[in-house]
Design a protein around this motif. Structure first.
Motif, PDB file in Angstrom:
ATOM      1  N   ALA A 587       0.822  -1.213   0.000  1.00  9.78           N
ATOM      2  CA  ALA A 587       0.000   0.000   0.000  1.00  9.78           C
ATOM      3  C   ALA A 587       0.851   1.256   0.000  1.00  9.78           C
ATOM      4  CB  ALA A 587      -0.926  -0.004   1.219  1.00  9.78           C
ATOM      5  N   GLU A 588       1.965   1.278   0.763  1.00  7.48           N
ATOM      6  CA  GLU A 588       2.752   2.504   0.846  1.00  7.48           C
ATOM      7  C   GLU A 588       3.471   2.809  -0.471  1.00  7.48           C
ATOM      8  OE1 GLU A 588       5.576  -0.270   3.372  1.00  7.48           O
ATOM      9  OE2 GLU A 588       3.448  -0.251   2.835  1.00  7.48           O
ATOM     10  N   ILE A 589       3.819   1.753  -1.221  1.00  2.83           N
ATOM     11  CA  ILE A 589       4.452   1.969  -2.523  1.00  2.83           C
ATOM     12  C   ILE A 589       3.415   2.482  -3.519  1.00  2.83           C
ATOM     13  CG2 ILE A 589       5.558   0.807  -4.484  1.00  2.83           C
ATOM     14  CD1 ILE A 589       7.050  -0.926  -2.484  1.00  2.83           C
ATOM     15  N   ARG A 590       2.211   1.892  -3.501  1.00  2.48           N
ATOM     16  CA  ARG A 590       1.147   2.393  -4.378  1.00  2.48           C
ATOM     17  C   ARG A 590       0.888   3.867  -4.117  1.00  2.48           C
ATOM     18  NH1 ARG A 590      -1.525  -2.429  -2.718  1.00  2.48           N
ATOM     19  NH2 ARG A 590      -3.000  -1.250  -1.441  1.00  2.48           N
ATOM     20  N   SER A 591       0.815   4.230  -2.842  1.00  2.00           N
ATOM     21  CA  SER A 591       0.515   5.613  -2.466  1.00  2.00           C
ATOM     22  C   SER A 591       1.625   6.560  -2.916  1.00  2.00           C
ATOM     23  CB  SER A 591       0.327   5.707  -0.947  1.00  2.00           C
ATOM     24  OG  SER A 591       0.101   7.035  -0.550  1.00  2.00           O
ATOM     25  N   LEU A 592       2.882   6.174  -2.699  1.00  2.00           N
ATOM     26  CA  LEU A 592       4.015   7.024  -3.075  1.00  2.00           C
ATOM     27  C   LEU A 592       4.059   7.244  -4.589  1.00  2.00           C
ATOM     28  CD1 LEU A 592       6.686   8.512  -2.562  1.00  2.00           C
ATOM     29  CD2 LEU A 592       7.842   6.290  -2.650  1.00  2.00           C
ATOM     30  N   ILE A 593       3.949   6.176  -5.363  1.00  2.00           N
ATOM     31  CA  ILE A 593       4.039   6.296  -6.818  1.00  2.00           C
ATOM     32  C   ILE A 593       2.910   7.171  -7.346  1.00  2.00           C
ATOM     33  CG2 ILE A 593       4.005   5.047  -9.001  1.00  2.00           C
ATOM     34  CD1 ILE A 593       6.548   4.657  -7.323  1.00  2.00           C
ATOM     35  N   THR A 594       1.722   7.002  -6.796  1.00  2.00           N
ATOM     36  CA  THR A 594       0.587   7.817  -7.246  1.00  2.00           C
ATOM     37  C   THR A 594       0.829   9.289  -6.967  1.00  2.00           C
ATOM     38  OG1 THR A 594      -0.885   5.965  -6.786  1.00  2.00           O
ATOM     39  CG2 THR A 594      -1.899   8.111  -7.090  1.00  2.00           C
ATOM     40  N   ASP A 595       1.349   9.592  -5.784  1.00  2.00           N
ATOM     41  CA  ASP A 595       1.641  10.989  -5.451  1.00  2.00           C
ATOM     42  C   ASP A 595       2.704  11.573  -6.376  1.00  2.00           C
ATOM     43  OD1 ASP A 595      -0.199  11.079  -3.449  1.00  2.00           O
ATOM     44  OD2 ASP A 595       1.231  10.745  -1.827  1.00  2.00           O
ATOM     45  N   LEU A 596       3.704  10.777  -6.690  1.00  2.00           N
ATOM     46  CA  LEU A 596       4.770  11.256  -7.572  1.00  2.00           C
ATOM     47  C   LEU A 596       4.261  11.503  -8.993  1.00  2.00           C
ATOM     48  CD1 LEU A 596       7.711   8.873  -6.554  1.00  2.00           C
ATOM     49  CD2 LEU A 596       7.432  11.268  -5.907  1.00  2.00           C
ATOM     50  N   ALA A 597       3.294  10.709  -9.408  1.00  2.00           N
ATOM     51  CA  ALA A 597       2.889  10.723 -10.817  1.00  2.00           C
ATOM     52  C   ALA A 597       1.667  11.579 -11.113  1.00  2.00           C
ATOM     53  CB  ALA A 597       2.617   9.295 -11.279  1.00  2.00           C
ATOM     54  N   THR A 598       1.051  12.173 -10.101  1.00  2.00           N
ATOM     55  CA  THR A 598      -0.173  12.946 -10.339  1.00  2.00           C
ATOM     56  C   THR A 598       0.045  14.405 -10.007  1.00  2.00           C
ATOM     57  OG1 THR A 598      -0.945  12.322  -8.129  1.00  2.00           O
ATOM     58  CG2 THR A 598      -1.774  11.051  -9.986  1.00  2.00           C
ATOM     59  N   GLU A 599      -0.400  15.254 -10.900  1.00  2.00           N
ATOM     60  CA  GLU A 599      -0.362  16.695 -10.688  1.00  2.00           C
ATOM     61  C   GLU A 599      -1.732  17.260 -11.017  1.00  2.00           C
ATOM     62  OE1 GLU A 599       2.759  18.592 -12.778  1.00  2.00           O
ATOM     63  OE2 GLU A 599       4.334  17.289 -11.996  1.00  2.00           O
ATOM     64  N   ARG A 600      -2.153  18.277 -10.255  1.00  2.00           N
ATOM     65  CA  ARG A 600      -3.489  18.805 -10.425  1.00  2.00           C
ATOM     66  C   ARG A 600      -3.627  19.633 -11.700  1.00  2.00           C
ATOM     67  NH1 ARG A 600      -7.502  21.097  -5.826  1.00  2.00           N
ATOM     68  NH2 ARG A 600      -9.292  21.434  -7.159  1.00  2.00           N
TER      69      ARG A 600
END
Length: 686
Positions: A587-600
């Motif tokens: 879960a923590e890897i999924r969360s980190l990668i998503t944060d890195l890859a998404t911009e508003r």
């Protein structure tokens, strides 16, 4: 524990189209490169929920929910990682062949599957009898219609009727090819025994002449039944439930949760009632975020289920003094589970079902909104009124309230509740706090003390609850994947050891550590997003970044782990992809990668047509990489410089002092050189 092979997991993830999957739950509209919609997880007026088709990621910039296609199903359906994969596999027609199980594991799985299949068949059998048999229509359907339920509600909850016969279900099940042993294991039939408890060989249906309420788990599978008799017989229990079985554990099931789970998320509150008809009447009346404990005391497992979908719960109490007293104990567990608890008390003699039928849907909703109050205030007022002017009862009432307050994890909330208690009972606040501390101290002597990161007990902190047992799904994930996520489930992750927390940093360089994490995160972001993009002819971003560091440059544990994963991918001849990493089982890897890859925000094309220059890392990846590398190196230099300055504060020999001063001079020169280089690199746009 059998597991899904990695190759099959990859196939599911690559096949699943995030736009199609998310589109099953919300209406997406394209804006720029991304798709947008109102968030399915919280109320909002303007769409802040974004789906990036290219990266197969979603993110809500309102509530923060984010992840890949597997995470979306986990969030929206409240399932485990494995169940989410199975959901997607079923949607796209991918057959899951789990890795070989031991004979014992295969036998257990077959037993559970057989019981699920039989329970689903029994549900359909009872439902047909309700709507198609003469007895079912005249007695069962007639009763439900009398209680105000319409056909839509009956079909949504798959209600049924069991004929007033000793063996109707047993004969029908055997005729359909089901083995009698599974009828016994699910509790659908009962074994007749003699006075000595010996099996007489006789079997008969458990449920006879009753309205049937199928009980679903969160995946929608029928695990058991509740049944109400329509006979006027004081010797017969009004309600009868399925016994515990391999698939039905009362403590881990809430009636109506399968139908209510999405509404609980969007409304951001769960209404908790006691009975089946309470759920059905409220659901039909437009209050769809309602579940029932089915007449049993609340358990930790049920509270964890609620918390999956919302931190807010409102308990709807019957207007019955004896029932309220019994329910107060279960509500304390809600507080201990970290939920924000409110209560609504109905007029004496009414329950949610009778009251909504009496006043109608809108007046019922208005009543809930007007009469909702926080649980501690409600309990304080209730016990204070009962204690009246009796000093002994008043002292007992105060201790009862303080015991509830001690279960609240949030320190600020506890302080507010202590002040309210002081005012309600007209007792000096310091006296209340002193008594509260006594209760906590006594509890601490009997239970492990919750620790601060430094190892000390928090002042006035209630003792930590005992570690909870894992659910079946959580234990399966732990056995399959292990790692930090499993340790989290077991409560074994130590303070400071979670993702994103730097290790080994003392208070003197906290600011540098924070900056270090920012710089490390930027290097990792570029690696994850642009691994395969060229910085020079035949040189990729990934190869360029790895070539700039002789050893692993990232000290934050989770960042270092992802860096190593990316390096392994490159060594295997593949570029690491955000799309794939965002579906990781952890879960923590999924969360980190998503944060890195998404911009508003996206850069408007109008900026280019107006010839306004804005640095774009997509077009100039080498500049972006050089910028990030220099900043990270400068941060490392500053950290070493601080360490040298700290050493000078301690008594040292002259020779060592001159050595340290030499290091400081060298580091300052290097720091200045890096600063000059940074001045020649185009900075990242804000």
């Amino acid at each position: 524990m059998a597991r899904i092979p990695k190759e099959l997991v990859d196939q599911i993830i690559q096949t699943a189209d995030i736009v199609e999957v998310v589109g099953d739950f919300v209406q997406l509209k394209r804006k720029g490169q991304n798709m947008w919609a109102p968030c399915p997880f919280h109320h909002e007026k303007s769409p802040s929920f974004s789906v990036n088709p290219a990266k197969s990621l979603y993110k809500c910039f309102g509530c923060g929910k984010a992840g890949g296609v597997v995470q979306f199903i986990m969030d929206v359906e409240g399932t485990s990682y494995v169940e989410a994969l199975k959901y997607l596999a079923k949607k796209y027609g991918i057959e899951i062949q789990e890795e070989e199980k031991t004979p014992q594991q295969q036998l257990q799985q077959n037993e559970r599957d057989s019981q699920f299949i039989l329970s689903d068949w029994a549900k359909s059998h009872y439902h047909r009898l309700l709507l198609n048999s003469e007895e079912g229509m005249s007695i069962g359907y007639g009763y439900l219609k009398e209680r105000g339920l319409n056909l839509s509600t009956i079909q949504t909850f798959e209600l049924g009727y069991s004929l007033d016969s000793w063996d109707d279900l047993m004969k029908a099940a055997e005729g359909a090819g089901f083995e009698k042993k599974y009828l016994e294991k699910t509790g659908l039939i009962v074994t007749k025994t003699d006075e000595q408890g010996r099996d007489t060989g006789r079997r008969y249906d458990r449920f006879r002449g009753r309205v049937m309420f199928p009980i679903h788990n969160i995946s929608g599978r029928v695990v058991g039944f509740g049944a109400r008799t329509l006979k006027r017989d004081d010797k017969m229990a009004k309600y009868l439930n399925s016994p515990e079985s391999d698939i039905y554990h009362k403590s881990d099931v809430l009636y109506g949760l399968f139908q209510a789970r999405q509404a609980i998320r969007t409304e951001e509150v769960c209404y908790l009632v006691e009975g089946y008809l309470d759920v059905l009447s409220l659901y039909q009346g437009g209050i769809k975020n309602v579940v029932a404990s089915s007449g049993t005391s609340l358990t930790e497992g049920q509270i964890r289920l609620i918390k999956r979908y919302s931190d807010n719960v409102t308990v709807l109490y019957d207007g019955d003094a004896a029932g309220i007293k019994a329910s107060l104990r279960g509500t304390d567990l809600l507080l201990e589970g970290g939920l924000n608890v409110r209560v609504v008390l109905f007029p004496d003699g009414d329950d949610p079902d009778s009251y909504i039928r009496k006043v109608g849907d809108q007046r019922f909703a208005d009543y809930i909104e007007k009469n909702s109050q926080d649980f501690i205030s409600f309990k304080t007022t209730l016990v204070a009124r009962e204690a009246s002017n009796d000093p002994v009862k008043k002292a007992e009432a105060i201790r009862d309230v303080l015991n509830s307050i001690a279960r609240v994890p949030d320190a600020i909330k506890r302080q507010v509740f202590l002040q309210q208690t002081s005012t309600t009972f007209n007792i000096d606040e310091q006296v209340i706090i002193t008594e509260y501390n006594k209760l906590v101290k006594n509890a601490s002597a009997k239970a492990p003390v919750q620790q601060t990161p430094a190892g000390g007990q928090r002042p006035g902190q209630a003792p930590a609850p005992a570690p909870r047992p894992l659910s079946d799904e959580e234990e399966a994930e732990m056995l399959m994947y292990g790692g930090a996520e499993a340790a989290d489930l077991l409560g074994q992750v130590q303070p400071g050891a979670r993702a994103g927390e730097a290790q080994g940093a003392d208070s003197a360089d906290t600011e540098v550590v924070d900056l270090l994490q920012v710089c490390e995160r930027e290097v990792l972001r570029l690696l994850v997003l642009y691994a395969g993009r060229e910085v020079d002819t035949e040189v990729s971003v990934a190869a360029y970044l790895f070539s700039q560091f002789e050893e692993a440059p990232l000290r934050t544990p989770l960042y270092a782990e992802v860096w190593a994963m990316c390096r392994q991918e490159l060594l295997a001849g593949r570029f690491p992809e955000a799309r794939q990493l965002a579906q990781h089982e952890r879960a923590e890897i999924r969360s980190l990668i998503t944060d890195l890859a998404t911009e508003r925000y996206e850069l408007s094309p109008n900026w280019r047509t107006k010839e306004i220059y804005v640095f774009n890392e997509v077009d100039l990846p080498k500049l972006a990489c050089d910028n990030a590398i220099l900043r990270l190196n400068k941060c490392h230099v500053q950290r070493e410089l601080n360490a040298c300055l700290d050493r000078l504060r301690e008594p040292v020999e002259d020779a060592e002092m001159f050595e340290i001063l030499g290091d400081i001079k060298r580091l300052k020169e290097l720091d200045n050189e890096l600063a000059n280089l940074l001045g020649t690199v185009v900075p990242r746009s804000a």
